[in-house]
Design an enzyme around this catalytic site. Structure first.
Site, mmCIF file in Angstrom:
data_model
loop_
_atom_site.group_PDB
_atom_site.id
_atom_site.type_symbol
_atom_site.label_atom_id
_atom_site.label_comp_id
_atom_site.label_asym_id
_atom_site.label_seq_id
_atom_site.Cartn_x
_atom_site.Cartn_y
_atom_site.Cartn_z
ATOM 1 C CG HIS A 1 -1.939 -1.069 1.279
ATOM 2 N ND1 HIS A 1 -3.080 -0.948 1.071
ATOM 3 C CD2 HIS A 1 -1.838 -2.400 1.492
ATOM 4 C CE1 HIS A 1 -3.893 -2.094 1.137
ATOM 5 N NE2 HIS A 1 -2.949 -3.175 1.226
ATOM 6 C CG HIS B 1 -10.219 -3.138 5.911
ATOM 7 N ND1 HIS B 1 -10.037 -3.306 4.526
ATOM 8 C CD2 HIS B 1 -9.124 -4.161 6.526
ATOM 9 C CE1 HIS B 1 -9.129 -4.123 4.309
ATOM 10 N NE2 HIS B 1 -8.460 -4.726 5.366
ATOM 11 C CG ASP C 1 -1.786 -6.087 3.708
ATOM 12 O OD1 ASP C 1 -2.241 -4.952 3.024
ATOM 13 O OD2 ASP C 1 -2.781 -6.785 4.204
ATOM 14 C CG HIS D 1 -9.472 -4.363 -1.650
ATOM 15 N ND1 HIS D 1 -10.212 -4.133 -0.733
ATOM 16 C CD2 HIS D 1 -8.222 -4.509 -0.934
ATOM 17 C CE1 HIS D 1 -10.066 -4.354 0.644
ATOM 18 N NE2 HIS D 1 -8.726 -4.727 0.545
#
Length: 571
Positions: A140, A324, A364, A223
């Protein structure tokens, strides 16, 4: 008459040779030398009273025009790669590896593959380990400082998506749309590593996907936070097939649009990169892990759950909530987080990595993973699995080469193959960019001694600049000349789609870096994953979440102690 010396004497001068074993850090893993390219008695070594001097191991008459004259020789290195554990010299020219073999002066030495001339510099690697620069394919792009942190851990390539600290970037590895893709390609000019960006894969109109590939995206990310529906996935794969790019999938945790079987029906027999296949990072609850049995799925898992420890489950609940954009006041959001963190599938993940069922390991980064710990955690898993499962077939006391080759492939050659860049990076082989990491065996997997990027030293442990010697304290990572001036762009690659490359994206954006196209992706299968191509039958009990491989339950015990941890980070 010949001169004889003991094995210990030889090792102290030139490093280990055939039959010798090196312990990797403080793990229980030993790499045993399979071949030594040196001619005994004619080893090329640098320093006062050593052999690399004019008229000796350095040729006095050749010029750089000779194709076999190196710009840089890494001497007497132990090379650990997916296909070899060997002792050799490495010849580098114009930023690329051109030979692995025996370096010296062919006028007076036998079997010389690499000529040392007056234009050649030396990195002395006697007693040191050399590996290919690592490749992290789940990044990311939230913070530019990630690149430096990764580089100092031995990672030289980042693949993923993002635009900075946006909510979309924090949660999904996506650089959405041509404008963002172009800005990130321009931003990459200032990064000391290779990069490739993935666009957003959610659109029923293929034009919205194609324009991102044309803009330079090397693939698309589907995603669940944008909607990982079978329809979106199928459309993205259609475009990928047309333009020879990869699809990375973070599948539907809540099973809103279908179950694992529905996703696989949408995929059909088309290849894709399945992110965090263990499921803790996201994906169909509770059985995404079964997708690793399919021959068209290239499975990876991410480092926060590797290896499984007594802290893993507790740590992950908070990480999911933050990453998230979930609200602890909403019961459904809490249920979403809980559904992903299943200790049974996490405990099976280590074993599936060890069996070669999972093919890759990535970070990640800042989205539940740690960008500087891909390599460390890979070797911690290897240590734990040897501890719990014993040696792999073909390994024996002081020789874990099969396991070592399996694990190093997970963050070097297999990610490179998966994303179509193995022609350029991913292994220590002639013709590839000289992205090379040098390790003291004591610090292997934790802290590299130096990183060569595109043939030039990019980062190294070095002392106080005002010191009388280069080891004056404080010894710490420091930027080297590979990160200054034009070298920042001349030693790193930016990967783009073939169509963007052919249409001159480098000229359109005035990019100075080496721009290269991804290729040979859509025909891939799991059989192409080096040392990690197993496709056994996988099952998950829907009530207990226990994982079965060919009918046998697999699990691992939660670790309470690991190698490569606190003793390396006291200072």
């Amino acid at each position: 008459m010949s001169f004889k010396m003991t094995q210990n004497q030889y090792t102290s001068l030139y490093g280990p040779t055939v039959g010798d074993s090196i312990r990797l850090g403080d793990t229980n893993l030993f790499a045993q030398i399979e071949k030594d390219y040196a001619v005994y008695g004619e080893e090329a070594t640098f320093g006062g009273g050593k052999s690399i001097r004019d008229g000796m191991a350095q040729n006095p008459r050749v010029t750089r025009d000779d194709v076999n004259v190196a710009d840089l020789v890494i001497s007497n290195a132990v090379i650990i790669d997916y296909d070899k554990v060997v002792k050799a010299d490495i010849g580098i020219k114009n930023g690329y590896i051109f030979a692995i073999g025996n370096a010296g002066n062919p006028d007076i030495m036998d079997n010389v593959d690499i000529i040392i001339g007056s234009t050649t510099d030396i990195i002395a690697a006697e007693g040191k380990i050399v590996t290919a620069g690592g490749i992290d394919t789940h990044v990311h792009f939230i913070n530019p400082e990630q690149a430096e942190v990764a580089l100092e851990s031995g990672i030289t390539t980042h693949i993923g998506g993002g635009t900075g600290a946006s909510e979309g970037s924090k949660a999904t590895t996506v650089t959405p749309g041509p404008w963002h893709i172009h800005r990130m390609l321009e931003a990459a000019e200032g990064l000391p590593i290779n990069v490739g960006f993935t666009g957003k894969g959610q659109a029923t109109n293929p034009t919205a996907l194609i324009e991102q590939i044309n803009a330079g995206a090397i693939g698309l990310k589907v995603h669940e936070d944008w909607g990982a529906t079978p329809s979106a996935l199928s459309h993205a794969l259609d475009v990928a097939d047309e333009f020879d790019v990869q699809i990375a999938l973070h599948a539907d945790t809540l099973n809103e649009a279908g179950f694992m079987e529905d996703t696989m029906a949408a995929v059909k027999d088309r290849v894709l990169h399945m992110y965090h296949t263990e499921g803790a990072g996201g994906g169909h609850t509770p059985d995404l892990i079964k997708s690793a049995a399919f021959s068209n799925i290239l499975p990876s898992s991410t480092n926060p759950t590797l290896p499984y420890t007594h802290n893993t489950v507790d740590e992950h609940l908070d990480m999911v909530m933050i990453t998230h954009h979930l609200n602890a006041a909403i019961p459904e959001d809490i249920a979403f987080a809980d559904s992903r963190i299943r200790k049974e599938t996490i405990a099976a993940e280590d074993v599936l990595q060890d069996m070669g069922v999972f093919s890759m390991i990535s970070s990640d980064s800042q989205a539940m993973g740690r960008v500087g710990e891909v390599i460390t955690r890979t070797w911690q898993v290897a240590h734990r699995m040897k501890e719990q499962r014993g040696p792999l077939d073909g390994d024996f006391e002081h020789n874990d080469n099969n396991r070592i080759k399996r694990y190093i492939a997970k963050y070097t050659i297999n990610p490179a193959i998966t994303h179509g860049i193995s022609e350029y990076v991913g292994s220590i082989e002639p013709g590839k960019l000289a992205d090379i990491v040098l390790w003291d065996p004591i610090f292997f997997g934790v802290k590299p001694e130096l990183v060569v990027k595109g043939g030039l030293i990019n980062s190294a442990v070095n002392g106080d600049a005002n010191g009388s010697i280069p080891t004056s304290e404080p010894m710490k990572y420091r930027k080297m000349y590979g990160q200054y001036g034009g070298n920042l762009t001349s030693t790193s690659m930016t990967f783009v789609s073939k169509t963007a490359y052919e249409n001159g994206i480098n000229r359109a954006l005035n990019l100075k870096r080496m721009v290269r196209p991804v290729k040979n992706i859509r025909q891939l299968s799991k059989a192409d994953m080096k040392n990690n191509s197993a496709t056994p039958k996988l099952d998950v009990d829907p009530q207990t979440y226990e994982v079965y491989v060919d009918g046998e339950k697999i699990t691992s015990n939660a670790a309470t102690e690991l190698p490569l941890t606190q003793r390396y980070f006291l200072f």
